[in-house]
Design an enzyme around this catalytic site. Structure first.
Site, PDB file in Angstrom:
ATOM      1  N   LYS A  13      -3.489 -13.002  -4.036  1.00 16.39           N
ATOM      2  CA  LYS A  13      -2.236 -13.528  -4.606  1.00 16.39           C
ATOM      3  C   LYS A  13      -1.149 -13.644  -3.536  1.00 16.39           C
ATOM      4  CE  LYS A  13      -1.760 -10.102  -7.492  1.00 16.39           C
ATOM      5  NZ  LYS A  13      -2.971  -9.358  -7.096  1.00 16.39           N
ATOM      6  N   ARG A  88       2.715  -8.237 -15.143  1.00 14.82           N
ATOM      7  CA  ARG A  88       1.443  -7.511 -15.102  1.00 14.82           C
ATOM      8  C   ARG A  88       1.111  -6.902 -16.449  1.00 14.82           C
ATOM      9  NH1 ARG A  88       1.517  -6.208  -9.143  1.00 14.82           N
ATOM     10  NH2 ARG A  88      -0.620  -5.750  -8.613  1.00 14.82           N
ATOM     11  N   ARG A 123      -7.901  -4.594   4.284  1.00 14.68           N
ATOM     12  CA  ARG A 123      -6.523  -5.101   4.316  1.00 14.68           C
ATOM     13  C   ARG A 123      -5.658  -4.212   5.208  1.00 14.68           C
ATOM     14  NH1 ARG A 123      -3.098  -6.674  -0.964  1.00 14.68           N
ATOM     15  NH2 ARG A 123      -3.593  -4.595  -1.695  1.00 14.68           N
ATOM     16  N   ARG A 156      -2.687   0.601   3.569  1.00 12.78           N
ATOM     17  CA  ARG A 156      -1.823   1.145   2.509  1.00 12.78           C
ATOM     18  C   ARG A 156      -2.509   2.318   1.826  1.00 12.78           C
ATOM     19  NH1 ARG A 156      -0.214  -4.076  -1.002  1.00 12.78           N
ATOM     20  NH2 ARG A 156      -0.640  -2.607  -2.669  1.00 12.78           N
ATOM     21  N   ARG A 167      -6.928   1.140  -9.800  1.00 12.25           N
ATOM     22  CA  ARG A 167      -6.102  -0.068  -9.959  1.00 12.25           C
ATOM     23  C   ARG A 167      -6.878  -1.178 -10.651  1.00 12.25           C
ATOM     24  NH1 ARG A 167      -4.202  -1.138  -4.074  1.00 12.25           N
ATOM     25  NH2 ARG A 167      -3.113  -2.915  -4.978  1.00 12.25           N
TER      26      ARG A 167
HETATM   27  P1  ADP Z   1      -3.241  -9.479  -3.448  1.00  9.61           P
HETATM   28  O1  ADP Z   1      -1.818  -9.873  -3.156  1.00  9.61           O
HETATM   29  O2  ADP Z   1      -3.831 -10.247  -4.593  1.00  9.61           O
HETATM   30  O3  ADP Z   1      -3.406  -8.007  -3.614  1.00  9.61           O
HETATM   31  P2  ADP Z   1      -3.773 -10.161  -0.638  1.00  9.61           P
HETATM   32  O4  ADP Z   1      -3.260 -11.552  -0.495  1.00  9.61           O
HETATM   33  O5  ADP Z   1      -2.986  -9.062  -0.042  1.00  9.61           O
HETATM   34  O6  ADP Z   1      -4.141  -9.874  -2.187  1.00  9.61           O
HETATM   35  O7  ADP Z   1      -5.268 -10.140  -0.039  1.00  9.61           O
HETATM   36  C1  ADP Z   1      -6.044  -8.929  -0.030  1.00  9.61           C
HETATM   37  C2  ADP Z   1      -6.809  -8.851   1.294  1.00  9.61           C
HETATM   38  O8  ADP Z   1      -7.831  -9.852   1.331  1.00  9.61           O
HETATM   39  C3  ADP Z   1      -5.950  -9.085   2.527  1.00  9.61           C
HETATM   40  O9  ADP Z   1      -6.436  -8.275   3.564  1.00  9.61           O
HETATM   41  C4  ADP Z   1      -6.156 -10.555   2.848  1.00  9.61           C
HETATM   42  O10 ADP Z   1      -5.985 -10.830   4.222  1.00  9.61           O
HETATM   43  C5  ADP Z   1      -7.584 -10.793   2.396  1.00  9.61           C
HETATM   44  N1  ADP Z   1      -7.809 -12.112   1.786  1.00  9.61           N
HETATM   45  C6  ADP Z   1      -6.946 -12.870   1.058  1.00  9.61           C
HETATM   46  N2  ADP Z   1      -7.512 -14.025   0.655  1.00  9.61           N
HETATM   47  C7  ADP Z   1      -8.787 -14.014   1.137  1.00  9.61           C
HETATM   48  C8  ADP Z   1      -9.902 -14.939   1.081  1.00  9.61           C
HETATM   49  N3  ADP Z   1      -9.821 -16.102   0.406  1.00  9.61           N
HETATM   50  N4  ADP Z   1     -11.044 -14.565   1.685  1.00  9.61           N
HETATM   51  C9  ADP Z   1     -11.134 -13.393   2.344  1.00  9.61           C
HETATM   52  N5  ADP Z   1     -10.136 -12.486   2.447  1.00  9.61           N
HETATM   53  C10 ADP Z   1      -8.969 -12.785   1.860  1.00  9.61           C
HETATM   54  P1  ADP Z   2      -1.608  -5.958  -4.960  1.00 10.85           P
HETATM   55  O1  ADP Z   2      -0.982  -7.167  -4.294  1.00 10.85           O
HETATM   56  O2  ADP Z   2      -2.643  -5.347  -4.115  1.00 10.85           O
HETATM   57  O3  ADP Z   2      -2.082  -6.238  -6.345  1.00 10.85           O
HETATM   58  P2  ADP Z   2       1.102  -5.107  -5.271  1.00 10.85           P
HETATM   59  O4  ADP Z   2       1.711  -5.066  -3.942  1.00 10.85           O
HETATM   60  O5  ADP Z   2       1.326  -6.326  -6.104  1.00 10.85           O
HETATM   61  O6  ADP Z   2      -0.456  -4.897  -5.080  1.00 10.85           O
HETATM   62  O7  ADP Z   2       1.511  -3.858  -6.130  1.00 10.85           O
HETATM   63  C1  ADP Z   2       1.357  -2.550  -5.635  1.00 10.85           C
HETATM   64  C2  ADP Z   2       1.699  -1.569  -6.750  1.00 10.85           C
HETATM   65  O8  ADP Z   2       3.073  -1.758  -7.154  1.00 10.85           O
HETATM   66  C3  ADP Z   2       0.896  -1.729  -8.028  1.00 10.85           C
HETATM   67  O9  ADP Z   2      -0.343  -1.050  -7.979  1.00 10.85           O
HETATM   68  C4  ADP Z   2       1.855  -1.106  -9.055  1.00 10.85           C
HETATM   69  O10 ADP Z   2       1.836   0.298  -8.987  1.00 10.85           O
HETATM   70  C5  ADP Z   2       3.212  -1.570  -8.553  1.00 10.85           C
HETATM   71  N1  ADP Z   2       3.626  -2.839  -9.173  1.00 10.85           N
HETATM   72  C6  ADP Z   2       3.785  -4.045  -8.561  1.00 10.85           C
HETATM   73  N2  ADP Z   2       4.174  -4.987  -9.432  1.00 10.85           N
HETATM   74  C7  ADP Z   2       4.269  -4.372 -10.651  1.00 10.85           C
HETATM   75  C8  ADP Z   2       4.602  -4.807 -11.965  1.00 10.85           C
HETATM   76  N3  ADP Z   2       4.918  -6.094 -12.236  1.00 10.85           N
HETATM   77  N4  ADP Z   2       4.594  -3.891 -12.967  1.00 10.85           N
HETATM   78  C9  ADP Z   2       4.290  -2.615 -12.720  1.00 10.85           C
HETATM   79  N5  ADP Z   2       3.931  -2.146 -11.520  1.00 10.85           N
HETATM   80  C10 ADP Z   2       3.925  -3.000 -10.477  1.00 10.85           C
END
Ligand code: ADP
Ligand code: ADP
Ligand code: ZN
Length: 210
Positions: A13, A88, A123, A156, A167
């Site tokens: 995302k 969420r 990541r 992280r 999660r």
């Molecule tokens: P989210 O915001 O949904 O948690 P991230 O954008 O941070 O996900 O991506 C999670 C991890 O996967 C990061 O280390 C990122 O560089 C990697 N990643 C993101 N998109 C892809 C993809 N299409 N293929 C492989 N790795 C990816």
């Molecule tokens: P990822 O991109 O890997 O899904 P985020 O950076 O979006 O992780 O979120 C990290 C953490 O922050 C989540 O696991 C949750 O604890 C909190 N968080 C983020 N957005 C929300 C939301 N909209 N509602 C509740 N908790 C949230």
């Protein structure tokens, strides 16, 4: 253009939202980034949010909704925004609706659980600017150092496998229902998130329009 990103933790995302933000010149608003900035600054909100984030749980809606609704009132959101990590929960989606934010697209980045653990283990996040990399799929030029700002990269705390499992459970339980919710609203678009980053982005651009 008002867009929200749906998808499991690690689905990509944030990666896609940053690219969309740049191409369509709309602000990228990540609740996770906002909470992490608060933790870094040691604010009250940061202290409270950390307790939940460290356990892989969602931060309660009471601490999350107003923060986002206020942010969306800012001048830079006038022509749209891309929300990453919000809503969420169904309650958050309802709050967004009640704040009169009529959305154009809900993009679900679909990645099966099997792929998520390796995505998260690899990541790395920059301590300086928050840029995100992957040790295999999106490595930095110099290992452990951010390409954008030169600061150090970390894994992280909540990306350790035990917490990622939790999660994912929370995602299936509380966030996945939003897929049906936005399908009913009529704005859901699904993309295959297992493709390469550029291919995922191209699929999104096809949906949003170049
Ligand atoms: P989210 O915001 O949904 O948690 P991230 O954008 O941070 O996900 O991506 C999670 C991890 O996967 C990061 O280390 C990122 O560089 C990697 N990643 C993101 N998109 C892809 C993809 N299409 N293929 C492989 N790795 C990816
Ligand atoms: P990822 O991109 O890997 O899904 P985020 O950076 O979006 O992780 O979120 C990290 C953490 O922050 C989540 O696991 C949750 O604890 C909190 N968080 C983020 N957005 C929300 C939301 N909209 N509602 C509740 N908790 C949230
Ligand atoms: Zn950096």
């Amino acid at each position: 253009m008002k867009i929200i990103m749906l998808g499991a933790p690690g689905a990509g995302k944030g990666t896609q939202a940053k690219m969309i933000s740049k191409k369509y010149e709309i602000p990228h608003i990540s609740t996770g980034d906002i909470f992490r900035a608060n933790i870094k600054e040691g604010t009250e909100l940061g202290k409270k949010a950390k307790e939940y984030m460290d356990q892989g749980l969602l931060v309660p809606d009471e601490l999350t909704v107003d923060l986002v609704v206020d942010r969306l009132q800012k001048e830079d959101c006038k022509n749209g925004f891309i929300l990453d990590g919000f809503p969420r929960t169904i309650a958050q989606a309802e709050a967004l609706k009640n704040a009169n934010q009529s959305l154009d697209f809900a993009i679900d980045v679909n990645v099966p659980d099997e792929n998520i653990i390796s995505r998260m283990e690899g990541r790395r996040a920059c301590v300086g600017c928050g840029a995100t990399y992957h040790v295999v799929y999106n490595p930095t030029k110099v290992e452990g150092i951010c390409d954008a700002c030169g600061k150090e990269l970390i894994l992280r705390d909540d990306d350790k496998p035990e917490t990622v499992k939790k999660r994912l459970d929370v995602y299936h339980d509380q966030t996945q229902p939003l897929i049906d919710y936005y399908a009913n609203v009529g704005i859901l678009k699904t993309v295959d998130g297992t493709q390469d980053m550029e291919d995922v982005f191209n699929a999104i651009v096809t949906i949003l329009g170049a």
